[in-house]
Design a protein around this motif. Structure first.
Motif, PDB file in Angstrom:
ATOM      1  N   LYS A  84     -21.539  18.109 -22.513  1.00 53.77           N
ATOM      2  CA  LYS A  84     -22.161  18.802 -23.606  1.00 53.77           C
ATOM      3  C   LYS A  84     -23.199  19.735 -23.198  1.00 53.77           C
ATOM      4  O   LYS A  84     -23.101  20.929 -23.735  1.00 53.77           O
ATOM      5  N   ASN A  85     -23.870  19.664 -21.962  1.00 57.32           N
ATOM      6  CA  ASN A  85     -24.859  20.632 -21.434  1.00 57.32           C
ATOM      7  C   ASN A  85     -23.962  21.856 -21.105  1.00 57.32           C
ATOM      8  O   ASN A  85     -24.430  23.097 -21.315  1.00 57.32           O
ATOM      9  N   ARG A  86     -22.763  22.015 -20.411  1.00 53.64           N
ATOM     10  CA  ARG A  86     -22.199  22.951 -20.162  1.00 53.64           C
ATOM     11  C   ARG A  86     -21.627  23.770 -21.190  1.00 53.64           C
ATOM     12  O   ARG A  86     -21.441  25.113 -21.247  1.00 53.64           O
ATOM     13  N   LEU A  87     -21.294  22.934 -22.400  1.00 53.45           N
ATOM     14  CA  LEU A  87     -20.842  23.751 -23.503  1.00 53.45           C
ATOM     15  C   LEU A  87     -21.773  24.557 -24.292  1.00 53.45           C
ATOM     16  O   LEU A  87     -21.668  25.343 -24.857  1.00 53.45           O
ATOM     17  N   ALA A  88     -23.226  23.865 -24.057  1.00 53.80           N
ATOM     18  CA  ALA A  88     -24.265  24.652 -24.744  1.00 53.80           C
ATOM     19  C   ALA A  88     -24.776  25.823 -23.786  1.00 53.80           C
ATOM     20  O   ALA A  88     -25.367  26.643 -24.184  1.00 53.80           O
ATOM     21  N   ASP A  89     -24.537  25.660 -22.307  1.00 52.32           N
ATOM     22  CA  ASP A  89     -25.014  26.515 -21.296  1.00 52.32           C
ATOM     23  C   ASP A  89     -24.149  27.851 -21.137  1.00 52.32           C
ATOM     24  O   ASP A  89     -24.530  28.762 -20.877  1.00 52.32           O
ATOM     25  N   SER A  90     -22.677  27.591 -21.170  1.00 53.69           N
ATOM     26  CA  SER A  90     -21.909  28.467 -20.790  1.00 53.69           C
ATOM     27  C   SER A  90     -20.693  28.819 -21.727  1.00 53.69           C
ATOM     28  O   SER A  90     -19.994  28.161 -22.268  1.00 53.69           O
ATOM     29  N   LYS A  91     -20.726  30.149 -22.252  1.00 55.88           N
ATOM     30  CA  LYS A  91     -19.587  30.488 -23.162  1.00 55.88           C
ATOM     31  C   LYS A  91     -18.265  30.601 -22.662  1.00 55.88           C
ATOM     32  O   LYS A  91     -17.487  30.193 -23.319  1.00 55.88           O
ATOM     33  N   SER A  92     -18.133  30.963 -21.273  1.00 52.53           N
ATOM     34  CA  SER A  92     -16.979  31.031 -20.748  1.00 52.53           C
ATOM     35  C   SER A  92     -16.189  29.527 -20.557  1.00 52.53           C
ATOM     36  O   SER A  92     -15.260  29.411 -20.557  1.00 52.53           O
ATOM     37  N   PHE A  93     -17.201  28.429 -20.341  1.00 56.66           N
ATOM     38  CA  PHE A  93     -16.905  26.977 -20.173  1.00 56.66           C
ATOM     39  C   PHE A  93     -16.453  26.719 -21.688  1.00 56.66           C
ATOM     40  O   PHE A  93     -15.267  26.211 -21.668  1.00 56.66           O
ATOM     41  N   ALA A  94     -17.291  27.060 -22.723  1.00 57.80           N
ATOM     42  CA  ALA A  94     -16.683  26.653 -23.863  1.00 57.80           C
ATOM     43  C   ALA A  94     -15.450  27.368 -24.553  1.00 57.80           C
ATOM     44  O   ALA A  94     -14.532  26.741 -24.974  1.00 57.80           O
ATOM     45  N   ASP A  95     -15.278  28.542 -24.000  1.00 58.04           N
ATOM     46  CA  ASP A  95     -14.075  29.397 -24.159  1.00 58.04           C
ATOM     47  C   ASP A  95     -12.683  28.528 -23.643  1.00 58.04           C
ATOM     48  O   ASP A  95     -11.772  28.341 -24.217  1.00 58.04           O
ATOM     49  N   GLU A  96     -13.000  28.115 -22.500  1.00 61.62           N
ATOM     50  CA  GLU A  96     -11.875  27.409 -21.842  1.00 61.62           C
ATOM     51  C   GLU A  96     -11.437  26.214 -22.423  1.00 61.62           C
ATOM     52  O   GLU A  96     -10.396  25.899 -22.665  1.00 61.62           O
ATOM     53  N   VAL A  97     -12.394  25.423 -22.850  1.00 61.96           N
ATOM     54  CA  VAL A  97     -12.308  24.198 -23.543  1.00 61.96           C
ATOM     55  C   VAL A  97     -11.539  24.449 -24.756  1.00 61.96           C
ATOM     56  O   VAL A  97     -10.500  23.599 -24.946  1.00 61.96           O
ATOM     57  N   GLU A  98     -11.767  25.365 -25.658  1.00 60.45           N
ATOM     58  CA  GLU A  98     -11.004  25.867 -26.731  1.00 60.45           C
ATOM     59  C   GLU A  98      -9.944  26.023 -26.546  1.00 60.45           C
ATOM     60  O   GLU A  98      -9.059  25.717 -27.182  1.00 60.45           O
ATOM     61  N   LEU A  99      -9.684  27.013 -25.578  1.00 65.18           N
ATOM     62  CA  LEU A  99      -8.327  27.431 -25.185  1.00 65.18           C
ATOM     63  C   LEU A  99      -7.376  26.270 -24.833  1.00 65.18           C
ATOM     64  O   LEU A  99      -6.223  26.248 -25.394  1.00 65.18           O
ATOM     65  N   GLN A 100      -7.822  25.339 -23.788  1.00 63.74           N
ATOM     66  CA  GLN A 100      -7.203  24.216 -23.475  1.00 63.74           C
ATOM     67  C   GLN A 100      -6.691  23.195 -24.675  1.00 63.74           C
ATOM     68  O   GLN A 100      -5.656  22.705 -24.605  1.00 63.74           O
ATOM     69  N   SER A 101      -7.583  22.910 -25.415  1.00 71.26           N
ATOM     70  CA  SER A 101      -7.586  22.108 -26.478  1.00 71.26           C
ATOM     71  C   SER A 101      -6.536  22.639 -27.469  1.00 71.26           C
ATOM     72  O   SER A 101      -5.832  21.916 -28.046  1.00 71.26           O
ATOM     73  N   THR A 102      -6.588  24.022 -27.689  1.00 70.95           N
ATOM     74  CA  THR A 102      -5.750  24.481 -28.908  1.00 70.95           C
ATOM     75  C   THR A 102      -4.457  24.461 -28.080  1.00 70.95           C
ATOM     76  O   THR A 102      -3.316  24.061 -29.057  1.00 70.95           O
ATOM     77  N   MET A 103      -4.186  24.610 -27.064  1.00 69.55           N
ATOM     78  CA  MET A 103      -2.734  24.703 -26.326  1.00 69.55           C
ATOM     79  C   MET A 103      -2.152  23.339 -26.543  1.00 69.55           C
ATOM     80  O   MET A 103      -0.907  23.213 -26.855  1.00 69.55           O
ATOM     81  N   ILE A 104      -2.924  22.492 -26.204  1.00 74.43           N
ATOM     82  CA  ILE A 104      -2.637  20.864 -26.396  1.00 74.43           C
ATOM     83  C   ILE A 104      -2.180  20.357 -27.838  1.00 74.43           C
ATOM     84  O   ILE A 104      -1.042  19.927 -28.077  1.00 74.43           O
TER      85      ILE A 104
END
Length: 246
Positions: free
Chosen positions: A28-48
């Motif tokens: 949760k902290n990384r999601l809030a602190d890092s846009k690149s981290f959040a973008d990567e999470v969104e990308l991976q989740s979308t692919m799956i």
């Protein structure tokens, strides 16, 4: 482990739904602190999510096609249209079948039997039966090697012999027996080097037997140990298991 690797591991465990409470907060902290981290999470989740959605579409289409086949066809035009739809669905099924990895193919890609005589043993501890078993093992005659190894497994060098016994079972397509061998070895062995090997082969044994979640759990442990010689392989295999076709 650097920050990039930590982030990658966090995302993988999030997608596998295996984060513990501490890592959930870190995530949760990384999601809030890092846009690149959040973008990567969104990308991976979308692919799956996309792959799962396509799988559901294919299943629904197949069920619909089967229902249509049960109804009488009254028009050639309708029949021809349904034929094209069925052909398209079949093509998509074939594409997904061959593109998505399967657990048995991943096992074959990563399993290499433990090499013969990798651990130095004193000459006084090497019996004729041991040489005989190793000769069988090196020639790929695992059933004969297993028979001799089982006869001498209580002798000196027992831990090494048990490692070979587990590999014999695995090579003979008996993963359940291999699992028991490697588990016992990990619990009782004093040699840390042998334990490292046993953990890797245990993960592969679960993969071969269909125990994918247990295999991934062990692979994550291996990946988290920076001194483990199988760390890179474990990381690669974990990434591929995220897309595995059961």
């Amino acid at each position: 482990m650097n920050k990039s690797e930590n982030d990658k591991e966090l995302i993988e465990e999030y997608l596998d739904d295996s984060l513990n409470e501490e890592k959930k907060q870190l995530f949760k902290n990384r999601l809030a602190d890092s846009k690149s981290f959040a973008d990567e999470v969104e990308l991976q989740s979308t692919m799956i999510a996309t792959i799962k959605m396509e799988e559901r579409k294919l299943l629904k289409s197949e069920l619909k096609e089967q229902a249509i086949r049960l109804r009488p066809f009254t028009a050639k035009r309708t029949s021809r249209k349904l034929y094209y739809i069925a052909a398209a669905i079949t093509s998509l099924v074939v594409v997904f079948y061959f593109l998505l990895p399967k657990s048995d193919s991943l096992f074959e890609a990563y399993y290499v039997p433990f090499p013969e005589n990798p651990i130095v043993r004193s000459e006084s501890n090497i019996s004729n039966d041991y040489h005989k078993a190793m000769n069988y093992y090196s020639r790929g005659e695992y059933d004969k090697a297993l028979e001799v190894f089982n006869l001498i497994k209580s002798s000196a060098g027992q831990e090494e012999i048990l490692l070979y016994i587990g590999n014999c079972y695995l090579s003979l397509d008996q993963p359940q027996e291999a699992i028991q061998s490697f588990k016992s070895l990990i619990e009782d062995a004093n040699n840390e080097v042998i334990k490292v090997h046993a953990e890797w082969f245990l993960a592969l044994s679960f993969l071969e037997s269909g125990g994918l979640e247990e295999s991934k759990r062990i692979l994550r442990q291996i990946k988290g140990d920076e001194r483990n010689q199988y760390r890179q392989k474990a990381s690669e295999l974990l990434n591929k298991l995220r897309w595995v076709l059961y």
